[in-house]
Design a protein around this motif. Structure first.
Motif, mmCIF file in Angstrom:
data_model
loop_
_atom_site.group_PDB
_atom_site.id
_atom_site.type_symbol
_atom_site.label_atom_id
_atom_site.label_comp_id
_atom_site.label_asym_id
_atom_site.label_seq_id
_atom_site.Cartn_x
_atom_site.Cartn_y
_atom_site.Cartn_z
ATOM 1 N N ALA A 188 -110.270 59.069 31.852
ATOM 2 C CA ALA A 188 -111.580 58.821 31.807
ATOM 3 C C ALA A 188 -111.750 57.546 30.992
ATOM 4 C CB ALA A 188 -112.269 59.771 30.798
ATOM 5 N N LEU A 189 -112.720 56.825 31.300
ATOM 6 C CA LEU A 189 -112.885 55.424 30.860
ATOM 7 C C LEU A 189 -114.071 55.120 30.385
ATOM 8 C CD1 LEU A 189 -111.793 52.282 30.042
ATOM 9 C CD2 LEU A 189 -112.182 51.839 32.519
ATOM 10 N N THR A 190 -114.444 54.535 29.017
ATOM 11 C CA THR A 190 -115.675 53.914 28.864
ATOM 12 C C THR A 190 -115.730 52.816 28.161
ATOM 13 O OG1 THR A 190 -117.575 54.849 27.460
ATOM 14 C CG2 THR A 190 -115.799 55.239 26.665
ATOM 15 N N ASN A 191 -116.741 51.942 28.325
ATOM 16 C CA ASN A 191 -116.951 50.554 27.699
ATOM 17 C C ASN A 191 -118.074 50.544 26.915
ATOM 18 O OD1 ASN A 191 -113.974 49.202 28.607
ATOM 19 N ND2 ASN A 191 -114.880 49.878 30.482
ATOM 20 N N TYR A 192 -118.384 49.750 25.890
ATOM 21 C CA TYR A 192 -119.683 49.406 25.536
ATOM 22 C C TYR A 192 -119.579 48.029 25.023
ATOM 23 C CZ TYR A 192 -123.911 49.234 22.459
ATOM 24 O OH TYR A 192 -125.069 48.892 21.949
ATOM 25 N N GLU A 193 -120.322 47.059 25.407
ATOM 26 C CA GLU A 193 -120.491 45.791 24.840
ATOM 27 C C GLU A 193 -121.939 45.415 24.178
ATOM 28 O OE1 GLU A 193 -119.220 43.301 27.861
ATOM 29 O OE2 GLU A 193 -121.206 43.419 29.158
ATOM 30 N N ARG A 194 -121.830 44.678 23.338
ATOM 31 C CA ARG A 194 -123.221 44.075 22.714
ATOM 32 C C ARG A 194 -122.934 42.754 22.006
ATOM 33 N NH1 ARG A 194 -127.305 47.586 18.960
ATOM 34 N NH2 ARG A 194 -128.861 45.879 18.649
ATOM 35 N N ALA A 195 -123.885 41.998 22.101
ATOM 36 C CA ALA A 195 -123.873 40.842 21.238
ATOM 37 C C ALA A 195 -124.291 40.929 19.804
ATOM 38 C CB ALA A 195 -124.347 39.490 22.022
ATOM 39 N N PHE A 196 -123.291 41.221 18.794
ATOM 40 C CA PHE A 196 -123.934 41.452 17.465
ATOM 41 C C PHE A 196 -124.063 40.075 16.662
ATOM 42 C CE2 PHE A 196 -121.773 45.341 18.416
ATOM 43 C CZ PHE A 196 -122.988 46.438 18.060
ATOM 44 N N PHE A 197 -123.305 39.030 17.285
ATOM 45 C CA PHE A 197 -123.080 37.799 16.622
ATOM 46 C C PHE A 197 -123.537 36.449 17.486
ATOM 47 C CE2 PHE A 197 -119.935 40.615 14.999
ATOM 48 C CZ PHE A 197 -120.167 40.807 13.784
ATOM 49 N N GLY A 198 -124.802 36.239 17.649
ATOM 50 C CA GLY A 198 -125.128 35.273 18.550
ATOM 51 C C GLY A 198 -124.998 35.809 20.105
ATOM 52 N N ASP A 199 -124.544 35.012 20.721
ATOM 53 C CA ASP A 199 -124.078 35.437 22.061
ATOM 54 C C ASP A 199 -122.641 35.749 22.347
ATOM 55 O OD1 ASP A 199 -123.108 32.779 22.145
ATOM 56 O OD2 ASP A 199 -123.938 31.974 23.812
ATOM 57 N N ASN A 200 -121.997 36.053 21.468
ATOM 58 C CA ASN A 200 -120.777 36.380 21.409
ATOM 59 C C ASN A 200 -120.587 38.069 21.528
ATOM 60 O OD1 ASN A 200 -119.556 33.664 20.898
ATOM 61 N ND2 ASN A 200 -120.549 34.261 18.872
ATOM 62 N N MET A 201 -119.932 38.475 22.606
ATOM 63 C CA MET A 201 -119.755 39.807 22.967
ATOM 64 C C MET A 201 -118.810 40.559 22.014
ATOM 65 S SD MET A 201 -122.318 39.831 24.807
ATOM 66 C CE MET A 201 -122.056 41.596 25.559
ATOM 67 N N THR A 202 -119.190 41.836 21.638
ATOM 68 C CA THR A 202 -118.061 42.690 20.953
ATOM 69 C C THR A 202 -118.120 43.866 22.012
ATOM 70 O OG1 THR A 202 -118.902 42.121 18.858
ATOM 71 C CG2 THR A 202 -117.851 44.256 19.328
ATOM 72 N N THR A 203 -116.676 44.099 22.281
ATOM 73 C CA THR A 203 -116.626 45.076 23.235
ATOM 74 C C THR A 203 -115.616 46.263 22.734
ATOM 75 O OG1 THR A 203 -116.755 43.716 25.138
ATOM 76 C CG2 THR A 203 -115.789 45.590 25.799
ATOM 77 N N PHE A 204 -116.139 47.423 22.966
ATOM 78 C CA PHE A 204 -115.364 48.536 22.682
ATOM 79 C C PHE A 204 -114.962 49.461 23.732
ATOM 80 C CE2 PHE A 204 -115.189 53.279 21.691
ATOM 81 C CZ PHE A 204 -113.862 53.227 20.642
ATOM 82 N N PHE A 265 -115.329 34.846 20.249
ATOM 83 C CA PHE A 265 -115.554 33.741 19.170
ATOM 84 C C PHE A 265 -116.159 32.478 19.971
ATOM 85 C CE2 PHE A 265 -112.631 36.521 17.383
ATOM 86 C CZ PHE A 265 -113.250 36.959 16.294
ATOM 87 N N PRO A 266 -117.178 31.731 19.299
ATOM 88 C CA PRO A 266 -117.299 30.440 19.857
ATOM 89 C C PRO A 266 -116.243 29.408 19.881
ATOM 90 C CG PRO A 266 -118.324 30.599 17.668
ATOM 91 C CD PRO A 266 -117.834 31.920 18.120
ATOM 92 N N GLY A 267 -116.020 28.596 21.065
ATOM 93 C CA GLY A 267 -114.945 27.829 20.896
ATOM 94 C C GLY A 267 -115.504 26.187 21.244
ATOM 95 N N PHE A 268 -114.765 25.353 21.862
ATOM 96 C CA PHE A 268 -114.931 23.852 21.922
ATOM 97 C C PHE A 268 -116.073 23.893 23.035
ATOM 98 C CE2 PHE A 268 -110.989 23.670 19.627
ATOM 99 C CZ PHE A 268 -111.415 23.101 18.514
#
Length: 295
Positions: A188-204, A265-268
């Motif tokens: 079983a596999l599950t993924n959840y992603e959401r941009a909590f900080f601007g357009d930087n995605m957080t994925t669990f 995280f934002p980069g160059f």
């Protein structure tokens, strides 16, 4: 056995004193390893069939992806190590099982040869998955495996390969359940992603599996060389007990869940960086009795 212009000695040709020792049947290196002159390169025939179906089910939330695969394999001319110096002298019965007895009639030797019997394997798997617009996706899968082998080939040298298996006859090269067979496996596999900080995605992510136990053999607990009639040439307890087959038993089921947290995280310029944390066997972190494979 040296070519003209080639230095004599190891690495270039076979030293003459070694040739003389083999011809005279002498030597103290315990055994010779050699290749069967009729050895055939092992091969496999594979037959595969698979399919994917996109099922639209508005009443159940939209589209689901269904997949299935079947793989059938026939291993031909499997490589096996057997003794090249043994001849059967008779049989003996120990604890209700009849075993062959052998005598060494030549310089001790192991020969790499081919099995006469094909080893067959069947793998059947299926999965269902779904993605949602709000960042969640999941997948469930199942796989059934019935795999055989003739020789598990657990080691890099002939002697260890010969003894690191279970058998009723040490010269037997017939196919049976593979040491590496996993009969049932649920995932079983599950993924959840959401941009909590601007357009930087957080994925669990979380991945879980429940797996049937590994195969094992019930063996005779006494002296192996006492059965064989030839001492010494076996280690441990490789002889199958009365009524037992190689890998005829199966260990207990086990399972675990792994989790991962990844953050962008934002980069160059337009680039981004990411960092992640993985907890392998999160179930065992919660309880040391969970997520344990017992063999």
């Amino acid at each position: 056995l040296c070519e003209d212009g080639v230095p004599t000695g190891p690495g270039y040709c076979v030293p003459q004193d070694m040739i003389d020792a083999v011809a005279a049947g002498e030597g103290s290196n315990f055994e010779i390893n050699y290749l069967d002159p009729n050895f055939e390169i092992p091969s496999e025939l594979k037959f595969a069939f698979g399919g994917t179906y996109y099922a639209d089910a508005p009443g159940l939330g939209g589209e689901y992806v269904l997949s299935g695969d079947i793989l059938y394999t026939v291993a031909q001319d499997s490589a096996v190590w057997i003794r090249g110096d043994l001849e059967q002298t008779g049989t003996t019965t120990v604890d209700g099982r009849e075993y062959p007895t052998y005598s060494s009639v030549r310089e001790a030797a192991f020969v790499l040869t081919n099995a006469k019997e094909d080893a067959k394997s069947l793998l059947v798997s299926g999965s269902i998955s779904k993605s949602y617009d709000f960042g969640l996706d999941w997948a469930l899968g199942y796989a059934y495996t019935d795999a055989e082998d003739v020789h598990p080939m657990t080691s890099s040298v002939a002697f260890s390969n010969y003894v690191n298996r279970a058998f009723g006859d040490p010269q037997d090269v017939s196919a049976s359940t593979s040491d590496y067979n996993t009969k049932h496996r649920f995932t079983a596999l599950t993924n959840y992603e959401r941009a909590f900080f601007g357009d930087n995605m957080t994925t669990f992510s979380a991945f879980g599996q429940a797996v049937s136990g590994r195969p094992y053999s019930v063996v005779y607990g006494g002296s192996a060389n006492g059965i064989s009639g030839f001492n010494p040439y076996l280690e441990g307890n490789p002889y199958l007990a009365a009524g037992a087959e190689r890998n005829g038993e199966e260990g207990s089921w086990w399972g675990k869940v792994d989790i991962k947290l990844e953050q962008e995280f934002p980069g160059f310029l337009d680039h981004k960086a990411s960092g992640f944390i993985v907890v392998d066997n999160f179930t065992n972190l919660l309880n040391d009795e969970w997520g344990v494979l017992r063999e």
